[in-house]
Design an enzyme around this catalytic site. Structure first.
Site: not given
Ligand SMILES: NC(=O)c1ccc[n+]([C@@H]2O[C@H](COP(=O)([O-])OP(=O)(O)OC[C@H]3O[C@@H](n4cnc5c(N)ncnc54)[C@H](O)[C@@H]3O)[C@@H](O)[C@H]2O)c1
Ligand SMILES: O=C(O)C[C@H](O)C(=O)O
Length: 329
Positions: A160, A188
């Site tokens: 962000d 977030h």
């Molecule tokens: N904070 C931020 O700014 C931000 C930004 C983008 C995404 N995110 C979040 O990050 C997370 C991951 O995003 P992504 O695009 O990589 O998702 P994704 O679905 O591509 O990958 C998630 C992975 O986590 C694994 N997983 C699920 N449960 C698990 C566990 N108990 N132990 C270990 N691994 C496990 C899944 O098998 C999968 O491979 C999501 O929750 C998304 O919303 C946060």
């Molecule tokens: O995975 C999401 O819901 C969005 C993510 O947290 C982002 O800020 O890009």
């Protein structure tokens, strides 16, 4: 390589962010060009094979700093001896899922991971939670790790922060390198508050340089706060490379420090600063030095900012109440 490798555990290693993150960690961008790393990847059993594929590719890069990659489907083993824990894997919200269901499903992930960190991580462990809802997932993990200092649990609002810097840079036609002291407050989520009232652009106050409260209220703040949704709409998947980049930035800054005269944004356990209830993991302006962060003190919060900070903090308080009710903290 003279130094002992630093153990970096990445959960959700076979996911999108994991794929964008691991190669950058192994190339030295997380901890610097002199620090060898050992990767410990945690996945659910069904995704272990995919993580093994990524490990083969990591090997094929012949990174001089990569001292090895181990793959686990058991949190206790994955966090053994870990110095840096990147908690990326989470349960995404699916159709028809209520917020309480989402919190409960994530509780099932972050409670055992907090316990595993408590049981086996290195004394200097630093934890960054990326998986959403990141602030509250961090709170759940932290509350199950009573032997780890609470301030070692953080959640990611650096994406962000970087988004806000980029939007401000576009508005003022100023290089991103000239923007300092921007702050993300709160959660977030879409309630977050990107604050430019203390930010500087080329040494000048950013709010004065913008001089357009309508743009601030109606374009800048919603654009930054809803950028995650905008990316999902455009890409058909949530941000991955920019999220991995922000995770690298978060840890790199925590370990190596903020630049003189600047600060960054991190979601950290509140010590009551700025009226944020103690213990909530909320985003603040922080300065990092000597491997530690400190919340920047003494900023004047105007009325425009106060209401917006309070609204995001109220959402965090509700999330904390909800996970308390579910017995997750
Ligand atoms: N904070 C931020 O700014 C931000 C930004 C983008 C995404 N995110 C979040 O990050 C997370 C991951 O995003 P992504 O695009 O990589 O998702 P994704 O679905 O591509 O990958 C998630 C992975 O986590 C694994 N997983 C699920 N449960 C698990 C566990 N108990 N132990 C270990 N691994 C496990 C899944 O098998 C999968 O491979 C999501 O929750 C998304 O919303 C946060
Ligand atoms: O995975 C999401 O819901 C969005 C993510 O947290 C982002 O800020 O890009």
């Amino acid at each position: 390589m003279t130094q002992a490798p630093v153990n970096v555990t990445v959960t959700g290693a076979a996911g999108q962010i994991g794929y964008a993150l691991l190669f950058r960690i192994a190339s030295g961008q997380l901890l610097g060009p002199d620090t060898p790393v050992k990767l410990r990847l945690l996945e659910i059993p069904q995704a272990v094979k995919a993580a093994e594929g990524t490990a083969l590719e990591l090997e094929d890069c012949a990174f001089p700093l990569l001292a090895g990659t181990d793959i686990f489907d058991d949190a206790k083993r994955a966090f053994e001896g870990t110095n840096i824990a990147l908690l990326v894997g989470a349960r995404p919200r699916t159709k028809g899922m209520e917020r309480a269901d989402l919190l409960e499903a994530n509780g099932g992930i972050f409670k055992p991971q907090g316990e595993a960190i408590n049981a086996g991580a290195a004394d200097d462990v630093r934890v960054l939670v990326v998986g959403n809802p990141a602030n509250t997932n961090a709170l759940i993990a932290q509350s199950h790790a009573p032997d780890v200092p609470a301030e070692r649990f953080t959640a990611m609002t650096r994406l962000d922060h970087n988004r806000a810097v980029a939007q401000l840079s576009k508005k003022l036609n100023a290089p991103v390198s000239e923007i300092r002291k921007l702050t993300i407050w709160g959660n977030h989520s879409a309630s977050q508050y990107p604050d430019i009232f203390h930010a500087e652009v080329g040494g000048r106050n950013a709010a004065e340089a913008v001089n357009d409260e309508k743009w601030l209220a109606e374009e800048f703040i919603p654009r930054v706060a809803k950028r995650g949704a905008e990316i999902i709409e455009a890409r058909g998947a949530s941000s991955a490379a920019s999220a991995a980049n922000a995770a690298i930035d978060h840890i790199h800054t925590w370990v190596n420090g903020t630049a003189e005269g600047d600060w960054t944004s991190m979601a950290v356990p509140s010590d009551g600063s700025y009226g944020v209830p103690e213990g909530l993991i909320s985003s603040f302006p922080v300065v990092c030095k000597g491997g530690k962060y400190e919340i920047v003190q003494g900023l004047e919060i105007n009325e425009f900012s106060r209401g917006r900070i309070d609204a995001s903090v109220a959402e965090l308080t509700e999330e904390r109440e909800a996970v308390k009710k579910l017995g997750l903290i």
